[in-house]
Write a protein that holds these residues in place. Structure first.
Motif, PDB file in Angstrom:
ATOM      1  N   LEU A 293       0.827  -1.207   0.000  1.00 21.88           N
ATOM      2  CA  LEU A 293       0.000   0.000   0.000  1.00 21.88           C
ATOM      3  C   LEU A 293       0.864   1.262   0.000  1.00 21.88           C
ATOM      4  O   LEU A 293       0.590   2.214  -0.739  1.00 21.88           O
ATOM      5  CB  LEU A 293      -0.920  -0.018   1.223  1.00 21.88           C
ATOM      6  CG  LEU A 293      -2.024  -1.089   1.184  1.00 21.88           C
ATOM      7  CD1 LEU A 293      -2.709  -1.202   2.536  1.00 21.88           C
ATOM      8  CD2 LEU A 293      -3.041  -0.781   0.092  1.00 21.88           C
ATOM      9  N   ARG A 294       1.914   1.268   0.805  1.00 19.35           N
ATOM     10  CA  ARG A 294       2.760   2.467   0.881  1.00 19.35           C
ATOM     11  C   ARG A 294       3.551   2.683  -0.411  1.00 19.35           C
ATOM     12  O   ARG A 294       3.735   3.824  -0.844  1.00 19.35           O
ATOM     13  CB  ARG A 294       3.700   2.351   2.081  1.00 19.35           C
ATOM     14  CG  ARG A 294       2.996   2.569   3.418  1.00 19.35           C
ATOM     15  CD  ARG A 294       3.931   2.436   4.581  1.00 19.35           C
ATOM     16  NE  ARG A 294       3.303   2.894   5.813  1.00 19.35           N
ATOM     17  CZ  ARG A 294       3.403   2.271   6.991  1.00 19.35           C
ATOM     18  NH1 ARG A 294       4.125   1.152   7.072  1.00 19.35           N
ATOM     19  NH2 ARG A 294       2.794   2.750   8.059  1.00 19.35           N
ATOM     20  N   THR A 295       4.009   1.602  -1.026  1.00 16.56           N
ATOM     21  CA  THR A 295       4.756   1.738  -2.280  1.00 16.56           C
ATOM     22  C   THR A 295       3.869   2.291  -3.385  1.00 16.56           C
ATOM     23  O   THR A 295       4.246   3.224  -4.108  1.00 16.56           O
ATOM     24  CB  THR A 295       5.349   0.384  -2.707  1.00 16.56           C
ATOM     25  OG1 THR A 295       6.200  -0.113  -1.670  1.00 16.56           O
ATOM     26  CG2 THR A 295       6.145   0.525  -3.995  1.00 16.56           C
ATOM     27  N   LEU A 296       2.679   1.737  -3.511  1.00 17.07           N
ATOM     28  CA  LEU A 296       1.774   2.187  -4.568  1.00 17.07           C
ATOM     29  C   LEU A 296       1.286   3.609  -4.311  1.00 17.07           C
ATOM     30  O   LEU A 296       1.092   4.385  -5.255  1.00 17.07           O
ATOM     31  CB  LEU A 296       0.598   1.222  -4.695  1.00 17.07           C
ATOM     32  CG  LEU A 296       0.994  -0.190  -5.145  1.00 17.07           C
ATOM     33  CD1 LEU A 296      -0.213  -1.103  -5.174  1.00 17.07           C
ATOM     34  CD2 LEU A 296       1.673  -0.164  -6.517  1.00 17.07           C
ATOM     35  N   ALA A 297       1.104   3.962  -3.049  1.00 23.74           N
ATOM     36  CA  ALA A 297       0.735   5.343  -2.726  1.00 23.74           C
ATOM     37  C   ALA A 297       1.855   6.306  -3.121  1.00 23.74           C
ATOM     38  O   ALA A 297       1.598   7.409  -3.624  1.00 23.74           O
ATOM     39  CB  ALA A 297       0.428   5.464  -1.241  1.00 23.74           C
ATOM     40  N   ALA A 298       3.109   5.871  -2.913  1.00 26.12           N
ATOM     41  CA  ALA A 298       4.250   6.741  -3.231  1.00 26.12           C
ATOM     42  C   ALA A 298       4.355   7.017  -4.727  1.00 26.12           C
ATOM     43  O   ALA A 298       4.810   8.091  -5.135  1.00 26.12           O
ATOM     44  CB  ALA A 298       5.543   6.102  -2.725  1.00 26.12           C
ATOM     45  N   TYR A 299       3.929   6.067  -5.540  1.00 31.10           N
ATOM     46  CA  TYR A 299       4.018   6.225  -6.993  1.00 31.10           C
ATOM     47  C   TYR A 299       2.675   6.590  -7.623  1.00 31.10           C
ATOM     48  O   TYR A 299       2.527   6.514  -8.845  1.00 31.10           O
ATOM     49  CB  TYR A 299       4.551   4.940  -7.626  1.00 31.10           C
ATOM     50  CG  TYR A 299       6.028   4.712  -7.399  1.00 31.10           C
ATOM     51  CD1 TYR A 299       6.967   5.451  -8.105  1.00 31.10           C
ATOM     52  CD2 TYR A 299       6.482   3.773  -6.481  1.00 31.10           C
ATOM     53  CE1 TYR A 299       8.332   5.254  -7.911  1.00 31.10           C
ATOM     54  CE2 TYR A 299       7.839   3.559  -6.279  1.00 31.10           C
ATOM     55  CZ  TYR A 299       8.763   4.304  -6.992  1.00 31.10           C
ATOM     56  OH  TYR A 299      10.102   4.108  -6.792  1.00 31.10           O
TER      57      TYR A 299
END
Length: 691
Positions: A293-299
């Motif tokens: 979730l955090r990775t996809l939010a960052a991108y």
């Protein structure tokens, strides 16, 4: 498999089954990191000749082992045992050479190395472009350094080192060891191969220290996951293999570990694939999905960029890190051509909260959630109320659902659907996203947003039922095309709707029954397309093949709605299929032939291991338990069944809320369709409701 692959972190090695990388570029063998091949040749020889392969194994996901021999007819042989693993950005390979001649022998053992630093897209013949050049090749202390200056101004280097002083490196990149071994005497030579990017390299340990560190990390990871035992060796093996492969496929690009899509060609973060894998992994340990979730939010998309199919609020499809991406010759840095990743991102957040009650992560990601909802609403309005896709990027994908091949959205007439296209399952994801987020925001005090989402979902449901239902088929259409015409081909896509809660009860039952009817179910899982469809052929990628993860998405719905008979049929069939694949490693897909054939037919270019296929065994577990936690209501529902050939299932240490649940399910032998449930542990503080 016709290859061997191991991975740790961002580094993976793909070789022939004898352990070699020949350098001829057939099969794309090599050592890769950041979408670049850092080793394009690694071959071993005895007296200048290739040894013969005896055995090849990768039973442990993270270690590959090869036994070879070089013999002299009727005299004896030199045995070579190759063992390899990766840890902390370094490939370790140990050669154990043993003399099985009746007397001492002297021989030349050599290993040849090279590096071409090709971009992954070029290796796969998927793209071409302007690239850099080799800038150095030099001998170092017990080793060889090969250097490359990329067109992206990144200096890449491969350092190949060994632990023996008595060696001779020639100009071709071949190192020779002149060995003399007595009868049954053994000699070990260790190689250490390190990709270096702009001077940054991992530290080299001894072979034994490196292996111990890697094994300890696996033990710690597995110790934090749900433990499962049953009286079915087939299920036990499938579950253990899946969990171990998932550990291998985890990668951290700076925002926490997440599963990459699969090996060998998709060892990078994805939107759809990583989200669905994470959704499946919730019963394993919900903490494992936070990095996704955090990775996809960052991108998350923040601008309109047709080159990348990017829009503000959109969740990426795939990200690459190679030379072609860095020089903007490819749009994959990241590429956003996926219509389902954005609603699935929200679905995963909703399900994560149901398992954990963790509202702090929702608060952290609330700006991303709101932007994703805005993107969905904007493009739904543009699609007459339904979320649609249309390719903008010249080098992007024409179809942008999970069936993204160019021929996958086909009318009954055989005509391909014109975009913008509204896929049925994507509308279900949108509905589930809004209905699952509404109570979360209500609990967080944002009643206005909660009410808005509830109202939108209710209106959306009625509109969907009218637009997608096919009365003559008693099934939902695959999609709506540009003209809002139903794509009336019967496929597995509407099976995903069962998970979302979108269909009404009567229609959900019709869908469940059709999915296990003969045209959709041939005995080896649910097909992607009906055998009666114009586009059907069993050897296709999406038009009649069987995908384990597709069956997994359907199983979540069958279990949630109580369709135990249908779920049991699907699980039993896929357990049988798993016995035909090496190490019970479920591939990305296989051909959709009937089980009357007697064996599943492999798809020729399938990825294995594949993350969402590996995670399907965890879906089996959740479905068999009929397990649905809801941290918002502080309740856990259990509605179990056991498939054929399984009479007992024990699940320990399931992470729910702030505690754990352990459950044993046994078949009632007086009534094979009823099951006894024993709660072994419940430290969750939630009420357990048994059906």
């Amino acid at each position: 498999m016709e290859y061997r692959v191991i991975k740790e972190g961002d580094l993976f090695l793909l070789s022939q089954t004898n352990g070699d990388i020949t350098g001829n570029n057939e099969g794309g063998h090599g050592l890769y990191t950041k979408d670049t091949r850092f080793l394009s040749r690694m071959e071993i020889f005895v007296d200048g000749e290739k040894p013969t392969l005896l055995s090849s194994t990768a039973n442990r996901s993270y270690v590959a082992s090869f036994r070879l021999m070089k013999d002299r007819k009727d005299e004896g042989a030199i045995e070579i045992h190759r063992e390899r693993f990766i840890v902390d950005g370094v490939l370790y390979e140990r050669m154990t050479l043993t003399n099985f001649f009746p007397k001492s022998v002297q021989f030349d053992f050599s290993a040849s190395f090279d590096a071409d630093f090709q971009d992954m897209f070029i290796v796969r013949k998927y793209r071409t472009g302007e690239v850099g050049q080799m800038i150095g090749r030099e001998k170092i202390d017990r080793g060889l350094s090969i250097r490359y200056q990329g067109a992206d101004d990144i200096v890449r280097e491969t350092r190949i080192q060994w632990d023996q002083n008595e060696s001779k490196l020639d100009d071709s990149g071949t190192v020779h060891f002149n060995l003399s071994l007595g009868r049954k005497e053994t000699k070990q030579i260790c190689f250490f191969i390190t990709p270096v990017i702009n001077g940054e390299a991992g530290a080299i340990l001894s072979y034994e220290e490196g292996l111990a560190k890697l094994e300890k990390s696996y033990e710690q990871w597995l110790g934090g996951t749900t433990r499962v035992t049953s009286n079915s060796d087939v299920f036990n093996g499938l579950y253990e293999r899946g969990v171990q492969d998932l550990r291998m496929l985890m990668t951290d690009v700076g925002y926490g570990e997440m599963p990459v899509a699969g090996l060998p060609w998709f060892a990078v973060p994805f939107g759809r694939d990583s989200i669905i894998t994470s959704l499946f992994m919730l019963p394993l340990n919900p903490e494992l999905v936070k990095g996704t979730l955090r990775t996809l939010a960052a991108y998350q998309g923040d601008k309109v960029d047709a080159w990348r199919d990017e829009q503000p609020g959109k969740i990426m499809h795939e990200i690459r890190f190679g030379e072609l991406v860095n020089t903007n010759q490819s749009p994959f840095g990241p590429y956003y051509g996926s219509v389902d990743a954005t609603p699935l991102f929200l679905v995963l957040i909703g399900e994560y909260v149901r398992w954990t009650g963790d509202l702090s992560l929702v608060q952290e990601l609330k700006p991303n959630i709101e932007r994703a909802l805005d993107w969905i609403d904007h493009f739904s309005q543009a699609g007459a109320g339904f979320l649609t896709y249309h390719q903008e990027a010249e080098k992007g994908f024409p179809n942008q659902g999970w069936k993204d091949s160019s021929n996958s959205i086909v009318h009954k007439s055989g005509e391909y659907a014109a975009s913008p296209i509204a896929l049925s399952e994507v509308q279900g994801y949108v509905y589930q996203a809004k209905t699952s987020l509404a109570p979360i925001f209500a609990q967080m005090g944002d009643k206005a947003l909660a009410n808005k989402l509830e109202k939108e979902a209710e209106e959306f449901k009625a509109k969907f039922e009218q637009a997608f239902w096919m009365e003559d088929e008693q099934f939902y259409a695959l999609a709506l095309d540009k003209e809002q015409r139903k794509v009336e081909t019967v496929t597995s896509n509407p099976g995903h709707l069962l998970m979302t809660g979108l269909p009404d009860a009567a229609r959900a039952e019709q869908v469940a029954k059709r999915l296990v009817a003969k045209d959709m179910f041939g005995g080896y899982g649910i097909r992607t397309m009906s055998t009666e469809a114009a586009g059907y052929y069993p050897m296709s990628y999406h038009n009649g093949s069987v995908w384990p993860h597709d069956n997994g998405m359907i199983l979540l719905g069958l279990s949630r709605l109580g369709f135990k008979k249908e779920a049991s049929i699907v699980i039993s069939s896929l357990l049988e299929v798993s016995k035909s694949f090496e190490y019970q490693r479920m591939p990305e897909l296989f051909c959709g032939h009937d089980s009357e054939l007697g064996y599943p037919v492999s798809y020729p270019t399938t990825c294995s291991p594949q993350a969402w296929s590996a995670a399907t065994s965890i879906v089996f577990l959740q479905a068999m338990l009929g397990l649905n936690p809801d941290a918002l209501t502080r309740q856990i529902s259990i509605n179990p069944f056991l498939p054929e050939h399984m009479d007992e299932l024990t699940t320990e240490h399931i992470h729910i809320g702030a505690g754990h649940l352990s459950v044993r399910v046994t078949r009632n032998h007086n009534d094979e369709n009823s099951f006894n449930v024993e709660i072994l542990e419940n430290s969750t503080g939630f009420e357990v409701i048994q059906f």
